[in-house]
Design an enzyme around this catalytic site. Sequence first.
Site, PDB file in Angstrom:
ATOM      1  N   LYS A   1      37.702-141.765 -45.278  1.00 31.61           N
ATOM      2  CA  LYS A   1      38.779-141.514 -46.255  1.00 31.61           C
ATOM      3  C   LYS A   1      40.123-141.378 -45.551  1.00 31.61           C
ATOM      4  O   LYS A   1      41.118-141.985 -45.952  1.00 31.61           O
ATOM      5  CB  LYS A   1      38.472-140.228 -47.029  1.00 31.61           C
ATOM      6  CG  LYS A   1      39.651-139.711 -47.858  1.00 31.61           C
ATOM      7  CD  LYS A   1      39.311-138.461 -48.630  1.00 31.61           C
ATOM      8  CE  LYS A   1      39.557-137.175 -47.920  1.00 31.61           C
ATOM      9  NZ  LYS A   1      40.962-136.801 -47.722  1.00 31.61           N
ATOM     10  N   ASN A   2      40.164-140.560 -44.504  1.00 29.48           N
ATOM     11  CA  ASN A   2      41.458-140.272 -43.885  1.00 29.48           C
ATOM     12  C   ASN A   2      42.009-141.448 -43.084  1.00 29.48           C
ATOM     13  O   ASN A   2      43.139-141.406 -42.607  1.00 29.48           O
ATOM     14  CB  ASN A   2      41.367-139.030 -42.992  1.00 29.48           C
ATOM     15  CG  ASN A   2      41.229-137.765 -43.826  1.00 29.48           C
ATOM     16  OD1 ASN A   2      41.335-137.822 -45.048  1.00 29.48           O
ATOM     17  ND2 ASN A   2      40.997-136.645 -43.165  1.00 29.48           N
TER      18      ASN A   2
ATOM     19  N   ARG B   1      36.271-136.658 -54.203  1.00 29.74           N
ATOM     20  CA  ARG B   1      37.498-137.115 -53.543  1.00 29.74           C
ATOM     21  C   ARG B   1      37.202-137.677 -52.150  1.00 29.74           C
ATOM     22  O   ARG B   1      37.971-138.497 -51.641  1.00 29.74           O
ATOM     23  CB  ARG B   1      38.495-135.967 -53.399  1.00 29.74           C
ATOM     24  CG  ARG B   1      39.260-135.641 -54.660  1.00 29.74           C
ATOM     25  CD  ARG B   1      40.327-134.605 -54.364  1.00 29.74           C
ATOM     26  NE  ARG B   1      40.967-134.879 -53.106  1.00 29.74           N
ATOM     27  CZ  ARG B   1      41.171-133.982 -52.128  1.00 29.74           C
ATOM     28  NH1 ARG B   1      40.819-132.740 -52.289  1.00 29.74           N
ATOM     29  NH2 ARG B   1      41.760-134.339 -51.005  1.00 29.74           N
TER      30      ARG B   1
ATOM     31  N   ASP C   1      38.366-129.731 -41.040  1.00 25.35           N
ATOM     32  CA  ASP C   1      37.583-130.298 -42.136  1.00 25.35           C
ATOM     33  C   ASP C   1      36.070-130.078 -41.963  1.00 25.35           C
ATOM     34  O   ASP C   1      35.308-130.301 -42.912  1.00 25.35           O
ATOM     35  CB  ASP C   1      37.861-131.801 -42.278  1.00 25.35           C
ATOM     36  CG  ASP C   1      39.232-132.067 -42.884  1.00 25.35           C
ATOM     37  OD1 ASP C   1      39.875-131.116 -43.353  1.00 25.35           O
ATOM     38  OD2 ASP C   1      39.663-133.235 -42.873  1.00 25.35           O
TER      39      ASP C   1
ATOM     40  N   ARG D   1      51.497-127.328 -48.591  1.00 25.20           N
ATOM     41  CA  ARG D   1      51.365-128.492 -47.695  1.00 25.20           C
ATOM     42  C   ARG D   1      52.757-129.094 -47.516  1.00 25.20           C
ATOM     43  O   ARG D   1      53.108-130.097 -48.138  1.00 25.20           O
ATOM     44  CB  ARG D   1      50.405-129.538 -48.271  1.00 25.20           C
ATOM     45  CG  ARG D   1      49.020-129.035 -48.622  1.00 25.20           C
ATOM     46  CD  ARG D   1      48.042-129.027 -47.476  1.00 25.20           C
ATOM     47  NE  ARG D   1      47.711-130.301 -46.896  1.00 25.20           N
ATOM     48  CZ  ARG D   1      46.537-130.909 -47.009  1.00 25.20           C
ATOM     49  NH1 ARG D   1      45.594-130.408 -47.747  1.00 25.20           N
ATOM     50  NH2 ARG D   1      46.304-132.045 -46.375  1.00 25.20           N
TER      51      ARG D   1
ATOM     52  N   CYS E   1      48.391-127.823 -52.498  1.00 28.94           N
ATOM     53  CA  CYS E   1      47.015-128.172 -52.831  1.00 28.94           C
ATOM     54  C   CYS E   1      46.164-126.943 -52.669  1.00 28.94           C
ATOM     55  O   CYS E   1      46.650-125.871 -52.362  1.00 28.94           O
ATOM     56  CB  CYS E   1      46.520-129.312 -51.966  1.00 28.94           C
ATOM     57  SG  CYS E   1      46.017-128.766 -50.354  1.00 28.94           S
TER      58      CYS E   1
HETATM   59  C1  UD1 Z   1      45.196-134.520 -42.492  1.00 31.02           C
HETATM   60  C2  UD1 Z   1      43.905-134.844 -43.183  1.00 31.02           C
HETATM   61  C3  UD1 Z   1      43.175-133.565 -43.577  1.00 31.02           C
HETATM   62  C4  UD1 Z   1      42.993-132.665 -42.362  1.00 31.02           C
HETATM   63  C5  UD1 Z   1      44.327-132.442 -41.665  1.00 31.02           C
HETATM   64  C6  UD1 Z   1      44.192-131.680 -40.367  1.00 31.02           C
HETATM   65  C7  UD1 Z   1      44.385-136.951 -44.264  1.00 31.02           C
HETATM   66  C8  UD1 Z   1      44.566-137.697 -45.545  1.00 31.02           C
HETATM   67  N1  UD1 Z   1      44.176-135.641 -44.376  1.00 31.02           N
HETATM   68  O1  UD1 Z   1      46.014-133.826 -43.438  1.00 31.02           O
HETATM   69  O2  UD1 Z   1      41.893-133.921 -44.105  1.00 31.02           O
HETATM   70  O3  UD1 Z   1      42.474-131.419 -42.778  1.00 31.02           O
HETATM   71  O4  UD1 Z   1      44.938-133.711 -41.356  1.00 31.02           O
HETATM   72  O5  UD1 Z   1      43.317-132.313 -39.504  1.00 31.02           O
HETATM   73  O6  UD1 Z   1      44.374-137.520 -43.187  1.00 31.02           O
HETATM   74  N2  UD1 Z   1      52.631-129.276 -41.553  1.00 31.02           N
HETATM   75  C9  UD1 Z   1      53.922-128.797 -41.655  1.00 31.02           C
HETATM   76  N3  UD1 Z   1      54.919-129.693 -41.966  1.00 31.02           N
HETATM   77  C10 UD1 Z   1      54.666-131.017 -42.164  1.00 31.02           C
HETATM   78  C11 UD1 Z   1      53.351-131.484 -42.060  1.00 31.02           C
HETATM   79  C12 UD1 Z   1      52.340-130.589 -41.747  1.00 31.02           C
HETATM   80  O7  UD1 Z   1      54.179-127.622 -41.487  1.00 31.02           O
HETATM   81  O8  UD1 Z   1      55.616-131.767 -42.447  1.00 31.02           O
HETATM   82  C13 UD1 Z   1      51.526-128.323 -41.232  1.00 31.02           C
HETATM   83  C14 UD1 Z   1      50.515-128.203 -42.372  1.00 31.02           C
HETATM   84  O9  UD1 Z   1      50.913-127.249 -43.320  1.00 31.02           O
HETATM   85  C15 UD1 Z   1      49.263-127.785 -41.632  1.00 31.02           C
HETATM   86  C16 UD1 Z   1      49.391-128.498 -40.289  1.00 31.02           C
HETATM   87  O10 UD1 Z   1      50.767-128.855 -40.171  1.00 31.02           O
HETATM   88  O11 UD1 Z   1      49.265-126.400 -41.423  1.00 31.02           O
HETATM   89  C17 UD1 Z   1      48.544-129.724 -40.126  1.00 31.02           C
HETATM   90  O12 UD1 Z   1      48.822-130.629 -41.176  1.00 31.02           O
HETATM   91  P1  UD1 Z   1      48.676-132.209 -41.009  1.00 31.02           P
HETATM   92  O13 UD1 Z   1      48.125-132.528 -39.650  1.00 31.02           O
HETATM   93  O14 UD1 Z   1      49.955-132.827 -41.423  1.00 31.02           O
HETATM   94  O15 UD1 Z   1      47.568-132.525 -42.076  1.00 31.02           O
HETATM   95  P2  UD1 Z   1      47.574-133.659 -43.168  1.00 31.02           P
HETATM   96  O16 UD1 Z   1      48.114-134.916 -42.589  1.00 31.02           O
HETATM   97  O17 UD1 Z   1      48.180-133.135 -44.401  1.00 31.02           O
END
Ligand code: UD1
Length: 420
Positions: free
Chosen positions: A22-23, A397, A305, A121, A116
Amino acid sequence: MSQLLVRGGRSLTGEVAVQGAKNSVLPILAATLLTGGQVELRGCPRLRDVDASIRILKALGCGAHWEGDSLLADTAGLNSCTVSDILMREMRSSAIFLGAVLARCGEAKMSYPGGCELGPRPIDLHLAGLRDLGAEIQDSGGVLRCKASCLRGRELILSLPSVGATENLMLAACGAEGVTTISNAAREPEIVDLQEFLNACGAGVSGAGTSTVTIEGRRPLHGCAYQIMPDRIVAATYLCAAASAGGEIYLRNAREGQLATVAAALREAGCAIRTDQKGMRCICRERLRSVRPVRTAPYPGFPTDAQAVLMAALLRSRGATVFEETIFENRYRHVDELVRMGADIRVMGRVAVVTGAEVLHGAPVRCTDLRGGAALCVAALAAEGETSIAEIGHIDRGYECIERDLKTLGAEIARTEMEI
Ligand code: UD1
């Protein structure tokens, strides 16, 4: 509304193939916009989040249809750079479309994907990086209006290795003039898959899998046929299912190299895990032991995850295991549901302590989020009696058909309509 009914106590045996990731497929679907051509994604999982991405592509004027387990996307007809609020809210990772639409059209209008079930997020790192590449972004009432007459490549430094921000900036940088480097980039295998896809379309991306990703922008991109990598979190879920229920299973396509921390924890707990070129085998014949503290961390650390499914597998272990969640604020929502089944879990902020119980018993429970829902299935396999799992839309999902796979492995599990 559907529910899953699981009668626990049967050990698992047999073999299943792990679905596409998925990711990996979600950012790749956004990346198809950059090609303006036809893309065939092989081994594409049929998931609610994939359907949401298809709806976004169609809203932008693109075509997408299924042929067996291949998804064919044709982005030549793109005629809009606006994604509606309803579509954006359907899936958190919709933010990934921002970089791709901006690179292709020079403008984009989308709302914030919103929070979410795991807590806030934010996408501040995505937006800061896009601004650094030259985009003007206005935020009015949660609607982002982005303009970039010309994106320019440069060095971007992420303050934390966000997976989504790394991917979004890779896509935007493909449309930028010159070279972009992303430092402190996330190193997840899905980022390598995105790089491989982009390069198969003619892009010049290197370094994915390390902390520095380099993108040569403005290369002409074309369509391609691409095989989506197997889903390492689905593989981790089924390994934990075998650890929970006992037995011996073989997961075709599972790659231990991407599951090193999960495999290490399961071995420490007493499972035998063997890997060959085609997949992974997990053998579990005895009551599990507790393991050293499990601390979630960006790849190659223990995946956030997989935290819930490992916790579920250890509910009947000897001794106590400490979990520390460092990525998301709200990632223990499954705990109250597991406690209904007889689990002994204490949560203190980001730490959860799981003390192995002698028995688990079936109970009516509900999914709170995607991986928490999978954890309920893992626990139910080891519980005495029947567990009914409600709100399984969360599971859909990310798992193509969890009951089909677990049934193939010998579990007593069925999807039924709930009587209200
Ligand atoms: C992706 C995965 C999700 C997984 C996560 C961490 C997908 C579709 N989803 O989510 O399944 O759990 O990586 O391995 O690939 N953050 C900020 N600012 C930002 C972006 C992120 O503060 O602009 C923080 C988030 O709140 C979180 C951390 O960074 O605490 C990690 O988030 P991120 O690596 O961005 O996860 P996702 O890409 O949302």
